[in-house]
Design a protein around this motif. Structure first.
Motif, PDB file in Angstrom:
ATOM      1  N   ILE B 156       0.846  -1.205   0.000  1.00 43.43           N
ATOM      2  CA  ILE B 156       0.000   0.000   0.000  1.00 43.43           C
ATOM      3  C   ILE B 156       0.878   1.250   0.000  1.00 43.43           C
ATOM      4  O   ILE B 156       0.654   2.196  -0.751  1.00 43.43           O
ATOM      5  CB  ILE B 156      -0.946  -0.007   1.215  1.00 43.43           C
ATOM      6  CG1 ILE B 156      -2.008  -1.084   1.039  1.00 43.43           C
ATOM      7  CG2 ILE B 156      -1.616   1.352   1.387  1.00 43.43           C
ATOM      8  CD1 ILE B 156      -2.806  -1.360   2.271  1.00 43.43           C
ATOM      9  N   LEU B 157       1.934   1.223   0.820  1.00 47.72           N
ATOM     10  CA  LEU B 157       2.837   2.376   0.868  1.00 47.72           C
ATOM     11  C   LEU B 157       3.518   2.584  -0.477  1.00 47.72           C
ATOM     12  O   LEU B 157       3.672   3.719  -0.944  1.00 47.72           O
ATOM     13  CB  LEU B 157       3.888   2.185   1.958  1.00 47.72           C
ATOM     14  CG  LEU B 157       3.396   2.419   3.376  1.00 47.72           C
ATOM     15  CD1 LEU B 157       4.495   2.091   4.359  1.00 47.72           C
ATOM     16  CD2 LEU B 157       2.991   3.869   3.540  1.00 47.72           C
ATOM     17  N   VAL B 159       2.376   1.719  -3.432  1.00 40.76           N
ATOM     18  CA  VAL B 159       1.401   2.255  -4.385  1.00 40.76           C
ATOM     19  C   VAL B 159       1.188   3.748  -4.124  1.00 40.76           C
ATOM     20  O   VAL B 159       1.153   4.558  -5.064  1.00 40.76           O
ATOM     21  CB  VAL B 159       0.071   1.479  -4.283  1.00 40.76           C
ATOM     22  CG1 VAL B 159      -1.017   2.185  -5.060  1.00 40.76           C
ATOM     23  CG2 VAL B 159       0.243   0.070  -4.789  1.00 40.76           C
ATOM     24  N   ALA B 160       1.092   4.107  -2.838  1.00 44.08           N
ATOM     25  CA  ALA B 160       0.901   5.526  -2.508  1.00 44.08           C
ATOM     26  C   ALA B 160       2.077   6.357  -3.009  1.00 44.08           C
ATOM     27  O   ALA B 160       1.907   7.448  -3.558  1.00 44.08           O
ATOM     28  CB  ALA B 160       0.750   5.686  -1.000  1.00 44.08           C
ATOM     29  N   MET B 161       3.290   5.804  -2.862  1.00 42.48           N
ATOM     30  CA  MET B 161       4.478   6.537  -3.283  1.00 42.48           C
ATOM     31  C   MET B 161       4.488   6.708  -4.792  1.00 42.48           C
ATOM     32  O   MET B 161       4.702   7.818  -5.308  1.00 42.48           O
ATOM     33  CB  MET B 161       5.721   5.779  -2.828  1.00 42.48           C
ATOM     34  CG  MET B 161       6.991   6.549  -2.945  1.00 42.48           C
ATOM     35  SD  MET B 161       8.356   5.636  -2.225  1.00 42.48           S
ATOM     36  CE  MET B 161       8.770   4.557  -3.553  1.00 42.48           C
ATOM     37  N   GLY B 163       1.954   6.599  -6.760  1.00 42.12           N
ATOM     38  CA  GLY B 163       0.865   7.514  -7.107  1.00 42.12           C
ATOM     39  C   GLY B 163       1.271   8.965  -6.926  1.00 42.12           C
ATOM     40  O   GLY B 163       1.040   9.802  -7.811  1.00 42.12           O
ATOM     41  N   ALA B 164       1.905   9.258  -5.790  1.00 45.53           N
ATOM     42  CA  ALA B 164       2.319  10.642  -5.526  1.00 45.53           C
ATOM     43  C   ALA B 164       3.309  11.112  -6.570  1.00 45.53           C
ATOM     44  O   ALA B 164       3.223  12.247  -7.068  1.00 45.53           O
ATOM     45  CB  ALA B 164       2.924  10.740  -4.133  1.00 45.53           C
TER      46      ALA B 164
END
Lengths: 348, 205
Positions: B156-157, B159-161, B163-164
């Motif tokens: 999840i982290l 993917v968040a990274m 994405g950002a």
């Protein structure tokens, strides 16, 4: 030391308290003296490489130059800019100086001679060094002046970038040693290569990590060639432009204490700390602290040498080096080291 | 005795600095008080013997997250009066959140008082290790019983990274970036010419 104070009739708590205070003084006072002498050594080495004489007036061979500078700075007037944020302006140099001293608590000076023998020693070093950025950022903001602010921005970006790769480098060492305790890390380096050499640096998988650590250390402490935070042609004097007198001196001392800490970490993590370089019995008659000091001074000489010979990096080059070269390389070596250990030590 | 003094020191400082986070007029001061609160919370964790978590709290929150907070707050030109304008309007919402937090706190303390929380499996296969250091026991639990949760948190982290980075990345074509490999591979004979022009004649390149 606690046992000694207990033997002269103190209760355990008081004995511990007095022993800890003594330990702190035993580390901090020689460190301050060492910083004064190391500033002199830095100037002398730099001068010799530039074919100058360097400080040679105050005391024999100019040995007392740093003390004269200290006295001069001490007698100067403290100027606080009227537009500054006064409280933070005063706190910032204190933060820098305190943080520079804090990490020395977990450095082993000899077998068992360590102020705080905690089992998360290396994490503590990382935590404390990540605090160092606050002294700079707060100074830059509280000065309420353009150049210090630019410098603070640069400094914090630089420190955060290189802390990431330093973290991965330290992970490699921790994986190999199997512990976070710095004393145990040193002991694990005894006879590391064929029972002959003491130090992880002689290990082909960890040698590249040492090179990276040395360079990252220079970037982390904002030493030349990475001294963009005080690039005098662009930023006057960087984040300390508005500082004068003792506040300025605290930055000065803190900076050199940090450089010495980086040298000490180099020695402790990769060069066997207080162990002699070769695992040969007669060499152990020389006290461990002598070996450690010799290593620290050697690395400081390397730092000065680089400062005197290498031109300053440009800012985008600095960021490129940190993020595009050091980070992937250290990540690769985390994979290599853990893979090697998995195959050899913990057979799959 | 020292333990008690340290506890009350850290606890008082946590509460005082947490209060000052919301009372400080200057947002930069607020962030700095927040950092002090984190720091003292780490001290409290050392006191209960969770030194690994304490160090991580300092490294992650104080060393990274709070620095970014500080960055953003310092760079923004914040109008303090405007910030305080919505106080009355947002008061019911704030009260609601405060009540939820209070209820969670009471529930948590109640659950804790009800008995020890069973971290291991029923047969005791993955029970927390006794007599080992923090790091070893956390590692033993994290990589056995909670392996899937741990790895999905990691994904999840990631993917968040990603994405950002995708959201904020923009390619600028008009900048001239340095190509280090090209510079290093350049040789003098392909970059310079040696000519001997006659006097009075220029050089033709």
């Amino acid at each position: 030391m606690t046992a000694f104070f207990q033997s002269i009739g103190m209760s355990y708590e008081w004995a511990w308290f007095v022993a800890t205070i003594c330990g702190i003084l035993l580390i901090a006072l020689p460190l301050m003296l060492g910083v004064a002498m190391i500033i002199y050594a830095d100037r002398k080495i730099w001068a010799a490489m530039a074919l100058r004489r360097g400080p040679n007036v105050v005391g024999p061979w100019g040995l007392l130059q740093s003390f004269a500078d200290g006295l001069k700075v001490f007698l100067q007037e403290t100027i606080i800019p009227s537009a500054s944020n006064k409280g933070l302006f005063i706190i910032a140099p204190i933060v820098t100086f305190t943080v520079a001293l804090l990490a020395w608590a977990v450095i082993p000076f000899n077998s068992g001679a360590i102020l705080a023998d905690i089992n998360v020693g290396l994490l503590y070093v990382l935590a404390v060094s990540s605090l160092g950025v606050y002294g700079v950022v707060i100074a830059g903001w509280a000065s309420n002046s353009k150049y210090p602010f630019f410098s603070a921005m640069r400094a914090s970006a630089q420190m955060i970038s290189y802390e990431v790769s330093i973290g991965f480098i330290l992970i490699c060492v921790v994986l190999w040693a199997g512990t976070f305790n710095l004393d145990d890390i040193v002991q694990n380096q005894r006879g590391h290569v064929f029972g002959l050499l003491n130090g992880y640096v002689f290990n082909p998988l960890l040698f590249p990590m040492w090179v990276l650590f040395l360079i990252s250390g220079m970037a982390e402490t904002a030493r030349a060639p990475f001294d963009l935070t005080e690039a005098e042609s662009e930023l006057v004097a960087g984040y300390q432009t508005e500082y004068s007198s003792m506040a300025f001196a605290l930055y000065w001392l803190g900076e050199y204490a940090n450089v010495l800490l980086m040298c000490a970490l180099n020695a402790v993590l990769f060069w066997g700390g207080y162990l002699p370089p070769i695992d040969w019995a007669p060499l152990y008659y020389i006290p461990g602290i002598v070996w450690l000091l010799a290593k620290i001074l050697f690395f400081f000489f390397v730092f000065s040498w680089v400062k005197a010979t290498v031109p300053r990096f440009r800012y985008d080059q600095l960021m490129r080096l940190g993020w595009k070269i050091f980070l992937p390389m250290s990540l690769l070596f985390v994979v290599l080291v853990s893979g090697y250990l998995m195959l050899t030590r913990y057979a799959v | 005795m020292i333990h008690a003094i340290a506890f009350y020191l850290f606890a008082t400082l946590v509460i005082a600095s947490a209060a000052l986070v919301i009372l400080a007029r200057n947002p930069v001061h607020s962030v700095l008080w927040l950092i002090l609160a984190f720091f003292n919370a780490a001290g409290l964790m050392v006191l209960v013997g969770a030194e690994f978590i304490a160090m991580l709290l300092v490294i992650v929150y104080v060393g990274a997250v709070a620095v970014l907070f500080l960055f953003v707050v310092m760079m923004l030109d914040i109008d303090f009066a405007e910030l305080r304008a919505g106080f009355v309007r947002n008061f019911p919402l704030g009260l609601l959140i405060a009540l939820v937090l209070l209820a969670e706190l009471v529930l948590g303390i109640g659950a804790y008082k009800a008995g020890a929380i069973a971290l291991g499996t029923a047969d005791g296969a993955a029970a927390p290790l006794i007599g080992h250091s923090n790091i070893e026991s956390i590692g033993a639990l994290l990589y056995s019983r909670y392996l899937f949760l741990f790895e999905s948190a990691g994904i999840i982290l990631l993917v968040a990274m990603v994405g950002a980075i995708v959201l904020t990345h923009r390619e600028r074509r008009d900048t001239r970036t340095q190509n280090v490999a090209k510079q290093v591979s350049r040789r003098p004979d392909e970059a310079t010419v040696n000519v001997k022009p006659e006097i009075g004649k220029g050089v033709q390149l």
